[in-house]
Design a protein around this motif. Structure first.
Motif, PDB file in Angstrom:
ATOM      1  N   TYR A  41       2.062  -4.489  16.762  1.00 27.00           N
ATOM      2  CA  TYR A  41       1.217  -4.192  15.314  1.00 27.00           C
ATOM      3  C   TYR A  41       0.875  -2.771  15.365  1.00 27.00           C
ATOM      4  O   TYR A  41       0.849  -2.293  14.242  1.00 27.00           O
ATOM      5  CB  TYR A  41       0.015  -5.237  15.710  1.00 27.00           C
ATOM      6  N   ALA A  42       0.282  -2.334  16.453  1.00 24.83           N
ATOM      7  CA  ALA A  42      -0.172  -0.780  16.368  1.00 24.83           C
ATOM      8  C   ALA A  42       1.070   0.341  16.098  1.00 24.83           C
ATOM      9  O   ALA A  42       0.946   1.211  15.452  1.00 24.83           O
ATOM     10  CB  ALA A  42      -0.803  -0.543  17.814  1.00 24.83           C
ATOM     11  N   ALA A  43       2.253  -0.077  16.693  1.00 18.55           N
ATOM     12  CA  ALA A  43       3.351   0.686  16.337  1.00 18.55           C
ATOM     13  C   ALA A  43       3.670   0.696  15.082  1.00 18.55           C
ATOM     14  O   ALA A  43       4.380   2.051  14.482  1.00 18.55           O
ATOM     15  CB  ALA A  43       4.472   0.397  17.438  1.00 18.55           C
ATOM     16  N   ALA A  44       3.612  -0.384  14.233  1.00 14.25           N
ATOM     17  CA  ALA A  44       4.215  -0.563  12.906  1.00 14.25           C
ATOM     18  C   ALA A  44       3.251   0.221  11.866  1.00 14.25           C
ATOM     19  O   ALA A  44       3.639   0.407  10.849  1.00 14.25           O
ATOM     20  CB  ALA A  44       4.461  -2.008  12.510  1.00 14.25           C
TER      21      ALA A  44
ATOM     22  N   GLY B 173      -3.952 -11.987  23.646  1.00 10.51           N
ATOM     23  CA  GLY B 173      -3.192 -10.607  23.683  1.00 10.51           C
ATOM     24  C   GLY B 173      -2.086 -10.635  22.683  1.00 10.51           C
ATOM     25  O   GLY B 173      -1.391  -9.599  22.729  1.00 10.51           O
ATOM     26  N   TYR B 174      -2.061 -11.849  22.049  1.00  4.41           N
ATOM     27  CA  TYR B 174      -0.826 -11.746  20.833  1.00  4.41           C
ATOM     28  C   TYR B 174      -1.316 -12.332  19.538  1.00  4.41           C
ATOM     29  O   TYR B 174      -2.505 -12.950  19.653  1.00  4.41           O
ATOM     30  CB  TYR B 174       0.286 -12.511  21.421  1.00  4.41           C
TER      31      TYR B 174
ATOM     32  N   ARG C 228       6.117 -13.952  18.385  1.00  6.23           N
ATOM     33  CA  ARG C 228       4.679 -13.735  18.132  1.00  6.23           C
ATOM     34  C   ARG C 228       4.705 -12.096  18.026  1.00  6.23           C
ATOM     35  O   ARG C 228       5.764 -11.588  18.267  1.00  6.23           O
ATOM     36  CB  ARG C 228       3.839 -14.072  19.520  1.00  6.23           C
ATOM     37  N   VAL C 229       3.518 -11.570  17.549  1.00  5.39           N
ATOM     38  CA  VAL C 229       3.212 -10.194  17.565  1.00  5.39           C
ATOM     39  C   VAL C 229       2.374  -9.590  18.578  1.00  5.39           C
ATOM     40  O   VAL C 229       1.372 -10.263  18.644  1.00  5.39           O
ATOM     41  CB  VAL C 229       2.810 -10.019  16.010  1.00  5.39           C
TER      42      VAL C 229
ATOM     43  N   GLN D 297       5.278 -12.291  10.494  1.00  2.00           N
ATOM     44  CA  GLN D 297       6.232 -12.394  11.684  1.00  2.00           C
ATOM     45  C   GLN D 297       7.365 -11.755  11.329  1.00  2.00           C
ATOM     46  O   GLN D 297       8.012 -11.191  12.327  1.00  2.00           O
ATOM     47  CB  GLN D 297       6.291 -13.924  11.703  1.00  2.00           C
ATOM     48  N   ALA D 298       7.839 -11.967  10.182  1.00  4.59           N
ATOM     49  CA  ALA D 298       9.178 -11.254   9.608  1.00  4.59           C
ATOM     50  C   ALA D 298       8.861  -9.666   9.503  1.00  4.59           C
ATOM     51  O   ALA D 298       9.889  -9.052   9.837  1.00  4.59           O
ATOM     52  CB  ALA D 298       9.436 -11.654   8.162  1.00  4.59           C
ATOM     53  N   ALA D 299       7.752  -9.143   9.404  1.00  7.90           N
ATOM     54  CA  ALA D 299       7.653  -7.831   9.306  1.00  7.90           C
ATOM     55  C   ALA D 299       7.367  -6.940  10.478  1.00  7.90           C
ATOM     56  O   ALA D 299       7.729  -5.814  10.757  1.00  7.90           O
ATOM     57  CB  ALA D 299       6.295  -7.571   8.327  1.00  7.90           C
ATOM     58  N   LEU D 300       6.693  -7.817  11.577  1.00  4.80           N
ATOM     59  CA  LEU D 300       6.081  -7.244  12.717  1.00  4.80           C
ATOM     60  C   LEU D 300       6.844  -7.586  14.219  1.00  4.80           C
ATOM     61  O   LEU D 300       6.755  -6.840  14.913  1.00  4.80           O
ATOM     62  CB  LEU D 300       4.354  -7.160  12.790  1.00  4.80           C
ATOM     63  N   ASP D 301       7.302  -8.612  14.050  1.00  2.97           N
ATOM     64  CA  ASP D 301       8.055  -9.428  15.353  1.00  2.97           C
ATOM     65  C   ASP D 301       9.238  -8.689  15.558  1.00  2.97           C
ATOM     66  O   ASP D 301      10.419  -9.443  15.286  1.00  2.97           O
ATOM     67  CB  ASP D 301       8.253 -10.934  15.229  1.00  2.97           C
TER      68      ASP D 301
END
Length: 504
Positions: free
Chosen positions: A420-423, A364-365, A414-415, A404-408
């Motif tokens: 992921y979907a929200a970004a 799930g991650y 972890r993402v 990781q820097a952009a999405l976490d």
């Protein structure tokens, strides 16, 4: 899951090995039974239907070891991509137990590199390390013991000489990895005390073991051959999944079943013995009727592949579709949603892309083990040696740091699927471009800056269908990078990349 001066790490026995750990008599030039290749005891098991039951049992016993169970939970793709994992495991075993010593040494080196990357801590903060020689010895022990149990339960118990020969082969298998002597007992007679001690003192009811017994087969995704036939597959899985679980539990050592609290269904012992006995009847079939490699290849073969067997598979699938339509009339299911179409191509939603491609381990991650699994699969497809393998892993590691820097957003390392979907991210950053370029270099074996038909097939296991007017078909660096980025960032379905990274 693969799993010294003599044939045993303990220092004595039938299978003498060279100082480098390889067998000194793999071809049996001196008239003795070979340790590897045709003529060896284990080689006969490759096409033995009983081995399917035994390998599941051995895998459960491996997963019950706390170190192995933790490594599987953190790093393995066996839940999401079981058919891919099965095929890779069979290929590895064939390389290790084949007659070619050079192939065996390359495969042992590859597995050592893979295992060296698998270490960490479990949920109870206990360390695990796939290079631990005692852990590696336990993997080999489960294979040997399950092979012996397989023969016993099917009414064909091994005689003492055959058991000693089989044990020598597994000792030589372990020695090929270069581990020091002493992690397996020197003889079968001493092995059983060691085995009972590990079962009674070290094995646990781990999460990985429970997934294999109670989730994997009940939720097993269809192999590529049966994609598009959800009703037929679900109907068969509903029956066979619980049966496999019950047979496996009934075959496990009784002290461990009791301590782990594993339920035993009424009649399970009879069912288990009947399954092994029935599988053992395959010895009466003519030679060549059952070939594990061919069956595995067929399961991995897509009906739209260029493989000559695809025409037969397509005809079989048409018949299955008609049977599936009949089943749907009898037991109608809600219609499956059709994929949306955009710009002439089939697109996934962000959630679908996350689950089918990015979350390779199925927890799930998105985190490093998911990208490491991609690097591992690509390295295996291309049969990479050093330093190309490390370059590919390093490129994926750089991409993970970029993601990781952009999405976490919550900083948990972890993402999540929600993050992921929200970004609604565009993943085509510099690090992903680097991954594409390194993958191109690894695929372009002759270094001519194009990927020819053979190189294309090595990566995608299908034919090269690009058309270029008036020239020899070629896949340039720029075209390759563009297609890779389109798949990884545009979430567009791709005929070559779906089987590579999304297929079960």
């Amino acid at each position: 899951m693969t799993h010294t001066d003599s044939g045993s790490p303990g220092g004595s026995g039938a299978g003498a090995t060279s100082p480098g750990g390889s067998s000194s008599r793999p071809g049996a030039e001196d008239g003795t039974t070979p340790l590897f290749g045709p003529g060896s005891r284990f080689h006969a098991f490759f096409n033995d239907p009983r081995w399917a039951l035994a390998i599941v049992r051995a895998t459960v016993l491996e997963a019950a070891h706390p170190q192995i169970g933790a490594a599987l939970i953190d790093n393995s793709t066996f839940v999401v991509h079981p058919w891919r994992r099965l095929r890779n495991t069979l290929v590895s075993l064939q390389r290790m137990f084949g007659s070619d010593e050079h192939v065996r040494q390359r495969e042992a080196a590859r597995l050592n590199r893979l295992h060296a990357r698998l270490h960490g801590t479990d949920a109870d903060n206990r360390p695990y390390d796939a290079m631990d020689p005692d852990v590696r010895a336990w993997v080999v022990a489960t294979l040997f013991e399950s092979a012996v149990t397989m023969c016993r339960l099917s009414g064909q118990p091994l005689e003492q000489e055959a058991m000693e020969q089989l044990y020598a082969e597994f000792q030589a298998f372990l020695a090929a990895f270069g581990d020091a002597a002493g992690h397996l007992p020197p003889s079968p007679h001493e092995f059983w005390g060691y085995y009972d001690r590990v079962v009674e003192e070290e094995l646990e009811n781990t999460e990985a073991m429970r997934i294999i017994l109670y989730k994997l087969f009940d939720h097993l995704p269809a192999p590529p051959l049966l994609n598009g036939l959800p009703t037929l597959w679900a109907a068969g899985r509903t029956v066979t999944g619980p049966l496999i679980g019950a047979i496996t539990v009934a075959s496990l050592p009784e002290p461990f079943r009791r301590r782990a609290g594993l339920p035993e269904l009424p009649g399970a012992q009879t069912l288990m013995q009947g399954a092994y006995f029935t599988a053992g009847l395959a010895r009466f079939l003519p030679d060549g009727w059952i070939n594990t490699e061919s069956i595995t290849d067929l399961l991995a073969l897509s009906p739209d592949s260029d493989d000559p067997r695809a025409r037969t598979i397509s005809a079989l699938r048409d018949k299955m579709n008609r049977a599936g339509a009949l089943l749907r009339l009898i037991t109608p299911l809600p219609p499956e949603p059709e994929p949306t179409t955009a710009h002439g191509g089939l697109r996934r939603s962000a959630e679908e892309f996350f689950g089918e491609v990015l979350d390779q381990t199925g927890n799930g991650y998105l985190d490093w083990p998911d990208l490491a699994a991609m690097a591992r699969e690509l390295s295996s497809r291309l049969d990479l040696d050093e330093p190309e393998e490390t370059r590919l892993y390093d490129a994926f590691a750089d991409w993970w740091r970029e993601l990781q820097a952009a999405l976490d957003t919550d900083g948990d390392g972890r993402v999540s699927a929600h993050e992921y979907a929200a970004a609604v991210p565009s993943l085509a950053g510099p690090a992903l471009i680097k991954v594409a370029e390194v993958l191109f270099d690894a695929t372009d074996k002759d270094g001519n800056q194009t990927i020819d038909a053979d190189e294309y097939r090595a990566l995608f296991r299908t034919a090269f269908h690009r058309d270029t007017a008036g020239t020899e078909p070629a896949y340039t660096r720029s075209a390759f990078v563009k297609d890779f980025l389109s798949f990884m960032s545009g979430r567009r379905h791709s005929t070559p990349y779906d089987p590579l990274l999304a297929q079960a």
